[in-house]
Structures are given as structure tokens and as C-alpha cells.
Scaffold this active site. Structure first.
Site, PDB file in Angstrom:
ATOM      1  N   ASP A  36       0.427  18.022 -34.210  1.00 52.72           N
ATOM      2  CA  ASP A  36       1.587  17.669 -33.390  1.00 52.72           C
ATOM      3  C   ASP A  36       1.476  18.375 -32.048  1.00 52.72           C
ATOM      4  OD1 ASP A  36       4.273  17.161 -32.421  1.00 52.72           O
ATOM      5  OD2 ASP A  36       4.947  16.977 -34.487  1.00 52.72           O
ATOM      6  N   TYR A 143       6.489   0.130 -25.979  1.00 55.88           N
ATOM      7  CA  TYR A 143       6.606   0.613 -27.358  1.00 55.88           C
ATOM      8  C   TYR A 143       6.355  -0.524 -28.344  1.00 55.88           C
ATOM      9  CZ  TYR A 143       8.784   2.738 -31.500  1.00 55.88           C
ATOM     10  OH  TYR A 143       9.033   3.227 -32.760  1.00 55.88           O
TER      11      TYR A 143
END
Length: 243
Positions: A36, A143
Site C-alpha cells: 500500500d 475510473y
């Protein structure tokens, strides 16, 4: 020389849906590597967390090499994502580059790095976290486009890797109560109310709802389901998604 530890690699596992998936895997006794851009604010004895900006090619490739050299990745969850809200009038190429890097490049690079271990296991599992927005969603041009691309990648990889015992599936969440959702859909805003009204089960989903779907696909003995998209959406895709 001892064999490398088998792990499940989860991207974006520090919070939200990724954290729920990591916690569910850990509850099953698995070892998990979380990749991450930010460190988690939680810990577990079987969790290793690494930091990298997956939109940066150098950090992505360095992380992929390090993980492949250190662990045997027998399951991979490509979860890390970003919405970058915007219509065709306002979307920028910088936004597009970021989400292509995060949703598509990262998935491909990490899959390539994990392939030797996935193949060697004879039961490799890949789960890509797509989105209900892949079916179309206003103000989510870049997106929706990249999440639809992730579904195409899922189906193609399923065809290419099935003979190796590797299954590849996608989970496509609908409205899920995460920080990312709240940022894009502020409480009380008209679009938020429209979303809530569209949910057949009359509640927002939770990260745990998505994690349960991911665990179904990740099960080592679930080797006859591949190339599929499971919408975890409270019924919002009814009448929209193809049968």
C-alpha cells in the site's frame, strides 16, 4: 535451503476493503503481505506491510521484484484503487495515467511477478477488485474505463492461466461504506441520496461484504470457478448487468 513462505498478496490492504480482505484472510490462518502507499494503523503477527506508490513505475517494479524474491505468492488480490471523479469535460490525462497505473499496470506487473509461484502451487488464485461503475457511471470517466479494463484483464487471464490450475475472478463492489465512498459521495448530497435509493437491500455495503466474496474465489479448493465477475452491490446492478 528452506522453501519461501506461501503468502497472499493484497494491494491497498491498509484500510477499507483491502483491510477487510486482509483481516478475513488472517482469520483463516493465512500469511498476508499488504502492499500500500500508506502504512496501516493496525498489526497482526502474520501480516507484513510494505509501502510503495503503485502509480510510479519504478516503485511498482521494485516492489514486485522484492516480493517475488522473498515469498511464494500463491494468491493475489489486486485491490488498490482510486476514483478520480470527473466527467469527459473535466477528466485530465494525469488522472488517467494515475488510475491506469493503479488499476491496470499494477495488476499486470504483480501478476507477472507472482506467476512462477502461482503456477508452482497448482492452485493459484487471483482476485481483481473491479467496480459496479464498469457498467457505466456519470462523473467517473477514467475510473469506470479502467475498472472495465480490469474485468477484461480478468477474463483474458482466466483463459490463459486455467491450464496451470490458476483461477482468475473479479469482485465488483457497488456502494460500499468506505472513506473513499464518503469522499466522493458526501453525506446529504443529492447524488448520495440517489445512490441510497437505488439499493435494493436498503443499506450501504460494508468492506466485510466484499471480503466474503473475495474469500469465496480465493479458497484453495474452489478451482472450477474462473473468469467470473461477482457484483457485491445490494442489487443495484439488477436490470443493468448482463445475465
Amino acid at each position: 535451503m528452506s522453501e519461501p513462505q506461501e503468502v497472499t498478496l493484497v494491494t491497498g490492504g491498509s484500510s477499507g476493503i483491502g483491510r477487510a480482505i486482509c483481516e478475513a484472510l488472517l482469520a483463516q490462518g493465512r500469511a498476508v503481505v499488504n502492499l500500500d502507499c500508506k502504512a496501516p494503523d493496525w498489526r497482526h503477527d502474520r501480516l507484513v506491510s510494505l509501502q510503495a506508490d503503485l502509480t510510479r513505475q519504478d516503485q511498482l517494479e521494485a516492489s514486485a521484484r522484492h516480493i517475488a524474491a522473498t515469498w511464494a505468492v500463491t494468491a493475489l488480490v489486486n485491490n488498490a484503487g482510486a476514483t478520480r471523479p470527473g466527467s469527459i469535460d473535466t477528466a485530465t490525462m494525469a488522472d488517467l495515467d494515475d488510475v491506469v497505473g493503479l488499476h491496470l499496470k499494477a495488476a499486470i506487473v504483480l501478476t507477472q511477478a507472482a506467476l512462477p509461484a502461482l503456477r508452482a502451487s497448482g492452485r493459484g488464485r487471483i482476485v481483481n477488485i473491479a467496480s459496479r461503475a464498469a457498467l457505466g457511471k456519470p462523473e467517473r470517466v477514467v475510473y469506470a474505463a479502467t475498472k472495465a479494463g480490469l474485468i477484461g484483464l480478468t477474463r483474458t487471464l482466466a483463459m490463459e492461466l486455467g491450464a496451470d490450475g490458476i483461477t482468475v475472478n473479479a469482485v465488483a463492489p457497488g456502494p460500499i461504506a468506505t472513506e473513499l465512498f464518503r469522499t466522493s459521495n458526501p453525506e446529504g448530497a443529492p447524488q448520495t441520496r440517489r445512490i441510497l435509493d437505488s439499493i435494493v437491500v436498503k443499506r450501504l455495503g460494508t468492506p466485510e461484504d466484499v471480503a466474503r466474496a473475495a474469500l469465496f474465489f480465493l479458497a484453495p479448493d474452489n478451482g472450477f470457478v474462473t473468469g467470473q465477475v461477482l457484483y457485491v452491490c445490494g442489487g443495484t446492478t439488477l436490470g443493468v448487468a448482463p445475465v
